[in-house]
Design an enzyme around this catalytic site. Structure first.
Site, PDB file in Angstrom:
ATOM      1  CB  SER A   1      10.973  10.569   7.024  1.00 37.57           C
ATOM      2  OG  SER A   1      10.089  11.560   7.533  1.00 37.57           O
TER       3      SER A   1
ATOM      4  CE1 TYR B   1       8.744   6.457  10.178  1.00 36.69           C
ATOM      5  CE2 TYR B   1       8.997   8.845  10.072  1.00 36.69           C
ATOM      6  CZ  TYR B   1       8.696   7.638   9.460  1.00 36.69           C
ATOM      7  OH  TYR B   1       8.375   7.621   8.121  1.00 36.69           O
TER       8      TYR B   1
ATOM      9  CE  LYS C   1      11.439   6.111   7.825  1.00 31.39           C
ATOM     10  NZ  LYS C   1      11.421   5.087   6.760  1.00 31.39           N
TER      11      LYS C   1
ATOM     12  CB  ALA D   1      16.568   7.645  16.124  1.00 37.46           C
TER      13      ALA D   1
ATOM     14  NE  ARG E   1      -0.518  -0.269   5.007  1.00 36.10           N
ATOM     15  CZ  ARG E   1      -0.428   0.770   5.850  1.00 36.10           C
ATOM     16  NH1 ARG E   1      -0.968   1.927   5.520  1.00 36.10           N
ATOM     17  NH2 ARG E   1       0.184   0.647   7.008  1.00 36.10           N
TER      18      ARG E   1
ATOM     19  CG  ASN F   1       8.263   1.852   0.906  1.00 34.33           C
ATOM     20  OD1 ASN F   1       8.193   3.068   0.931  1.00 34.33           O
ATOM     21  ND2 ASN F   1       7.220   1.072   1.145  1.00 34.33           N
TER      22      ASN F   1
ATOM     23  CB  ILE G   1       2.918  11.356   1.410  1.00 37.37           C
ATOM     24  CG1 ILE G   1       4.371  11.827   1.241  1.00 37.37           C
ATOM     25  CG2 ILE G   1       2.387  10.728   0.124  1.00 37.37           C
ATOM     26  CD1 ILE G   1       4.583  12.905   0.212  1.00 37.37           C
TER      27      ILE G   1
END
Length: 244
Positions: free
Chosen positions: A141, A154, A158, A156, A15, A89, A187
């Site tokens: 990100s 999150y 990225k 850390a 998705r 991803n 997004i």
């Protein structure tokens, strides 16, 4: 790079950005290996792939387990006997203010968002080195660039992906392997669809283009990085100007 008959593996591609990326590669003739944690592809995605006569295969794997990640690397390589492009991803969030964040939640996000891409890239890159070609694209990100309240884990993960990207690019360059990262902003997704109008207005105030990005716009950037043979070690921001 002409994508026709190139083999691409895309993690977390059932998705959102992953699915859009899979459809984009498949539409250009790439042999596409999709991955997710569920046992089968969503029906709408399967129908979309069949409509464009995609040559694809779906693999299910739990990226929180090292052994399963290693098996995914092996299984994916064996599908078509090669992997030309790896797209890391897949990712999760477990948001909470740092003072109340459990170490287990920090580890869970790091394991899937950073550790799994490291292991997968390491194993697939070993074979890419022998063939002296290959492309890796990591989904980072903008949070990994400037941080975000409630997303210590999150952010850390990225930020770590960006560092990993630059290192892979340097180590792989002499053997023709390129590695780049894409850093999306806000997004349109299942998550943003559930935001209140007030929160959406606050977000849009920070975006010069005054709209959320589309998954196809991120997918287009990923495909561009896969095709351009003279870009490596870069992080391309796709955020409507949010980080200006």
């Amino acid at each position: 790079m002409d994508l026709k008959d190139k083999v691409v593996l895309i993690t977390g591609s059932t998705r959102g950005i992953g699915a859009a990326t899979a459809k984009s590669f498949a539409s250009q003739g790439a042999k596409t290996i999709l991955h997710g944690h569920r046992q089968a592809l969503p029906e709408n995605l399967e129908e979309a792939l069949k409509a464009i006569k995609a040559d694809y295969k779906y693999l299910s794997a739990d990226l929180s387990d090292d052994d399963t990640v290693k098996q995914l690397a092996k299984d994916a390589w064996n599908v078509f006997g090669n992997i030309d492009i790896l797209i890391n991803n897949a990712g999760i969030t477990k948001d909470k203010l740092m003072m109340g964040m459990k170490a287990a939640d920090f580890d869970a996000v790091i394991n899937i968002n950073l550790r799994a891409p490291f292991i997968l890239s390491q194993l697939i890159m070993k074979k890419m080195l022998k063939q002296k070609s290959g492309v890796i694209v990591n989904l980072a990100s903008i949070v990994g660039i400037h941080g975000n309240v409630g997303q210590a884990n999150y952010a850390a993960s990225k930020a770590g992906l960006i560092g990993l990207t630059k290192t892979i690019a340097q180590e792989g360059a002499l053997r023709g392997i390129r590695c780049n990262a894409v850093a999306p902003g806000m997004i349109e997704s299942d998550m943003t669809a559930n935001l209140s109008d007030r929160v959406k207005e606050q977000i849009l105030e920070k975006i010069p283009l005054k709209r959320l990005g589309l998954t196809d716009e991120v997918a287009d950037t990923i495909v561009f990085l896969a095709k351009n043979d003279y870009i490596t070690g870069q992080t391309i921001i796709v955020d409507g100007g949010m980080t200006i």
